[in-house]
Every structure is written in C-alpha cells, then in structure tokens.
Design a protein around this motif. Structure first.
Motif, short mmCIF file in Angstrom:
data_model
loop_
_atom_site.label_atom_id
_atom_site.label_comp_id
_atom_site.label_asym_id
_atom_site.label_seq_id
_atom_site.Cartn_x
_atom_site.Cartn_y
_atom_site.Cartn_z
N ASP A 182 18.52 -14.54 3.18
CA ASP A 182 17.39 -15.12 3.92
C ASP A 182 16.37 -14.08 4.37
OD1 ASP A 182 19.03 -13.86 5.74
OD2 ASP A 182 18.86 -15.44 7.28
N SER A 183 16.53 -12.84 3.91
CA SER A 183 15.66 -11.76 4.39
C SER A 183 14.37 -11.68 3.59
CB SER A 183 16.39 -10.43 4.30
OG SER A 183 15.52 -9.36 4.68
N TYR A 184 13.29 -11.39 4.31
CA TYR A 184 12.01 -11.11 3.67
C TYR A 184 11.71 -9.60 3.67
CZ TYR A 184 10.94 -16.09 3.60
OH TYR A 184 10.97 -17.44 3.35
N ASP A 185 12.67 -8.80 4.11
CA ASP A 185 12.49 -7.35 4.12
C ASP A 185 12.61 -6.77 2.72
OD1 ASP A 185 12.10 -7.35 6.82
OD2 ASP A 185 14.07 -6.51 7.33
N PHE A 186 12.21 -5.50 2.60
CA PHE A 186 12.25 -4.79 1.32
C PHE A 186 12.98 -3.47 1.48
CE2 PHE A 186 8.25 -7.19 1.53
CZ PHE A 186 8.36 -7.99 0.41
N SER A 243 0.84 -1.20 0.00
CA SER A 243 0.00 0.00 0.00
C SER A 243 0.87 1.25 0.00
CB SER A 243 -0.92 0.00 1.22
OG SER A 243 -0.18 0.22 2.41
N GLY A 244 0.24 2.41 0.11
CA GLY A 244 0.97 3.66 0.11
C GLY A 244 1.90 3.81 1.29
N GLY A 245 1.54 3.25 2.44
CA GLY A 245 2.35 3.41 3.63
C GLY A 245 2.93 2.12 4.17
N HIS A 246 2.58 0.98 3.56
CA HIS A 246 3.01 -0.31 4.11
C HIS A 246 3.43 -1.27 3.01
CE1 HIS A 246 1.42 0.54 8.19
NE2 HIS A 246 0.55 1.27 7.52
N THR A 247 4.50 -2.00 3.28
CA THR A 247 4.87 -3.15 2.45
C THR A 247 5.37 -4.21 3.41
OG1 THR A 247 5.52 -1.70 0.62
CG2 THR A 247 6.27 -3.98 0.53
N GLU A 248 4.59 -5.27 3.55
CA GLU A 248 4.89 -6.29 4.55
C GLU A 248 4.49 -7.67 4.03
OE1 GLU A 248 3.82 -3.19 8.19
OE2 GLU A 248 2.31 -4.55 7.39
N ILE A 249 5.21 -8.67 4.52
CA ILE A 249 4.78 -10.06 4.35
C ILE A 249 4.36 -10.55 5.72
CG2 ILE A 249 5.47 -12.40 3.74
CD1 ILE A 249 7.42 -11.25 1.74
N GLY A 288 8.39 -9.96 7.21
CA GLY A 288 9.16 -9.07 6.36
C GLY A 288 8.48 -7.73 6.23
N ARG A 289 9.27 -6.66 6.17
CA ARG A 289 8.70 -5.32 6.02
C ARG A 289 9.70 -4.43 5.31
NH1 ARG A 289 8.59 -5.37 11.86
NH2 ARG A 289 6.45 -4.61 11.78
N THR A 290 9.22 -3.28 4.81
CA THR A 290 10.13 -2.36 4.14
C THR A 290 11.02 -1.66 5.16
OG1 THR A 290 10.29 -0.50 2.61
CG2 THR A 290 8.46 -0.46 4.15
N ARG A 291 12.25 -1.41 4.74
CA ARG A 291 13.19 -0.71 5.60
C ARG A 291 13.22 0.79 5.30
NH1 ARG A 291 18.38 -4.91 5.44
NH2 ARG A 291 17.23 -6.74 6.20
N ASP A 292 12.54 1.19 4.25
CA ASP A 292 12.49 2.62 3.91
C ASP A 292 11.13 2.95 3.29
OD1 ASP A 292 13.07 1.68 1.12
OD2 ASP A 292 15.09 1.45 1.89
N ASP A 293 11.08 3.18 1.98
CA ASP A 293 9.81 3.52 1.34
C ASP A 293 8.90 2.30 1.23
OD1 ASP A 293 10.77 6.07 0.96
OD2 ASP A 293 11.26 5.81 -1.15
N ARG A 303 17.62 -4.99 -8.69
CA ARG A 303 16.68 -5.65 -7.77
C ARG A 303 17.31 -5.65 -6.38
NH1 ARG A 303 14.93 -5.39 -12.90
NH2 ARG A 303 13.36 -6.97 -13.46
N SER A 304 16.59 -5.14 -5.41
CA SER A 304 17.13 -5.08 -4.05
C SER A 304 16.64 -6.29 -3.25
CB SER A 304 16.68 -3.78 -3.37
OG SER A 304 17.20 -3.69 -2.07
N TRP A 305 17.45 -7.37 -3.27
CA TRP A 305 17.06 -8.59 -2.58
C TRP A 305 17.50 -8.59 -1.12
CZ3 TRP A 305 13.59 -11.39 -4.94
CH2 TRP A 305 13.52 -11.41 -6.34
#
Length: 342
Positions: free
Chosen positions: A209-213, A141-147, A160-165, A203-205
C-alpha cells in the motif's frame, strides 16, 4: 497589492546550479524567462559543487535580472512583487537569490514572496493549461521524487516520497557507471531508447500500500551486473543495462502515480521536475493516463528544469491571497511543501 488590474511578478530562482530570472504577467503570461546554466562548470567535477554554484550565482545575478527585464519589455517600476525560491535547495545558492530579491523588494517598495521550489515545479503546469482538482502531481527531479495530492488550488499533501536516492540522483549515478558525463540522465534516456536488448532489473515496489520509492537497490543492481560481466571476461552491454534501468524506474513511478490517481479520484495528472523531460517517462505516463481516462499535463522541457517562470507561477498563489513574506525571511535548505500551502 492584489487587484483586478494586470500585475507583474519578477521571480528569481537559485536553488541549485541555474541562475534564472523571469517576468510573468497575471501569473500565467511569461514575458521573459532567462536561465544561465552552470552545467559546463560542474561537469568536470561530475556533479554540482555547492560553493562554486553560489559564486556563479553571485557573478551572474545582476546580469540575468537586467536581461530578463529588458527581454520582458517592462520597467522595474512596473513590477508589483518580487518572488524568490526560499527553499528547499543548496543553502549558499538560495541565499544569493534571497538577498537579491530582498534588495529589489526594498528598492522598489513592493511585496516579497518566498516560494517553495517544488510548488514551482508543480505549478509550471499552470503556465500551459488549467489545473483541475483534485490532481496528482508526480514530481521527479535531481533532488526530489514525490507523489503529491493537490486537493484544491495551492493545497499540497505528500502521499509518497523517496526513501533514499531521488530519480535524478539514481540516473546520474548509473550514468557514471556507464561512463557518461554529468548530467547523465539525458544520456541514459537516449541509450535506453536506442537499445534492442534489455537486462531485466528488479522493481522496488516496497509495501503493497506504499506510495514511497527506493532507488538505491536498483543502482546497486546495475553495478552488480557490470561487475558480473567483467568477472566473466565479457564486455557489459551498456545499452541493455540503460534500458533495463530506465524500464524499472518508469514502471515503478508511473505505476504508483496511476494507482494514486485512482485511489484519490484525481481529475488530472501533472508531471513535474527536471526528469519530466525524460522521453521514456513521458511516453509511458501518457499511455497509462489515456488508458485510465485521466488527463495529463506535462510542461515543455524548458519549464521542467529549474527556471524562474515556475517560481512566479507558484508565487501567484500567494499574491492573489495577499500572503507576503517579511524582509527577515530566511533561506531554507529543508522546507515543508505542505506547510507552504496557501
């Protein structure tokens, strides 16, 4: 109180720039879902202005409640509980909804259910089909990116979650660079679909083993490509850039979601949030889930963006367990999804 009889929840959503009120029967039957968007108001500023958003919620709240009740064909006396987005979100916007919900709950002498906004996005899927556990939810979404891993009904674990945008933020920032108006996501998606060329972007992997973005570097890569073209006296190929940006985002978010589904033995994948309306993302995730043998649920576009029906669907988890909020409940700009679990 919860019983075997039919019950009606009235839900309010004001976490950002949509004022929405819905009436939902038995947690799944949407009788009304009225949404008043503020896009035209905020477009001139290139993004949501929190103070203006709050004022617009105040102006429209009573009207939207009345319209939702009328459209649902019910009387307020038939409402069994009031659900409201408690957080996360813009604090001023949230406060408008919370105060309205408390007032209604007091006036009708019915329970109040403070609800987590992301739980709402996830359980929007429950309005269109049965959720099978364990499930993986890809929230974009606009404010969230999560697994999010759903080990059982109403049990959330963020893996997993975004570390920035967030994805939506990245789309809007890239859209501005490509000279599109706010909100830019749909414009970038459309241009990417029409493109015949692609500027391949990184691509920012992150860690293996990370599920973050992380999307800030991708946004910077787009700007660097635009500047490089202009320094050469060339016109940047915006369509190829849009396609390259979108392909990079989609590769990473879907790749990590599928990997999570396999690692945690998910029996279902859920796509949730405003960016779930993105055509390219929907198509790629559908294809990958089919290959992996993981059933996929995606709400229709009207249930992907912020709306009150999804808040009612999540609040139903609490209603059926008799887990209500007190009238001194506070709006929470930052709120833990895991702690909200039933």
């Amino acid at each position: 109180m919860p019983s075997d009889k039919d019950y009606v929840l009235l839900a309010i959503e004001t976490s950002c720039d949509e004022t929405s009120v819905a009436v939902v029967r038995n947690g799944r039957e949407v009788l009304s879902n009225v949404i008043s968007s503020q896009i035209e108001t905020h477009k001139k500023f290139g993004g949501v202005v929190p103070e203006i958003a709050s004022r617009k919620h105040v102006e429209t709240m009573t009207i939207i409640i009345e319209e939702a009740v009328r459209e649902a064909g019910v009387n307020l006396a038939e409402v069994d509980a009031i659900a409201v987005t408690q957080g996360p979100g813009l604090i001023g916007a949230l406060l408008v909804g919370v105060v309205a919900a408390k007032s209604l709950a007091m006036a009708l002498d019915v329970p109040l259910i403070g609800t987590h906004h992301i739980a709402g996005h996830i359980y929007a899927n429950h309005l269109i089909g049965d959720i099978v556990y364990p499930a993986i939810a890809l929230v974009v979404s606009g404010g969230h990116t999560e697994i999010v891993l759903l080990e059982a009904e109403g049990k959330f674990r963020i893996i997993g979650r975004t570390r920035d945008d967030a994805v939506g933020e990245a789309y809007d920032k890239v859209a501005r660079a490509l000279k599109f108006p706010y909100p830019g996501g749909p414009h970038v998606d459309k241009l990417a679909q029409e493109a015949t060329e692609e500027v391949v972007l990184p691509r920012s992997w992150l860690e293996p083993d990370s599920y973050d973005f992380s999307f800030s570097g991708l946004k910077s890569a787009v700007l660097a490509e635009i500047n490089r073209s202009r320094m050469k006296g060339e016109t940047p190929d915006f369509s190829a850039l849009a396609r390259g940006f979108q392909q990079s985002v989609i590769d990473v978010v879907t790749g990590k979601a599928i990997r999570a589904a396999k690692e945690f033995g998910a029996r279902q994948m859920l796509l949730c949030g405003g960016v779930a309306a993105n055509r390219g993302l929907r198509e790629r995730l559908s294809s990958l889930c089919e290959e992996a043998g993981v059933p996929l649920l995606i709400p229709p576009n009207k249930l992907c963006t912020d709306n009150a029906a999804m808040i009612a669907a999540a609040a139903d988890l609490k209603w059926r367990r008799g887990q209500f909020s007190s009238l001194d409940m506070k709006a929470e700009a930052i709120m833990s999804l895991e702690e909200w679990s039933v």
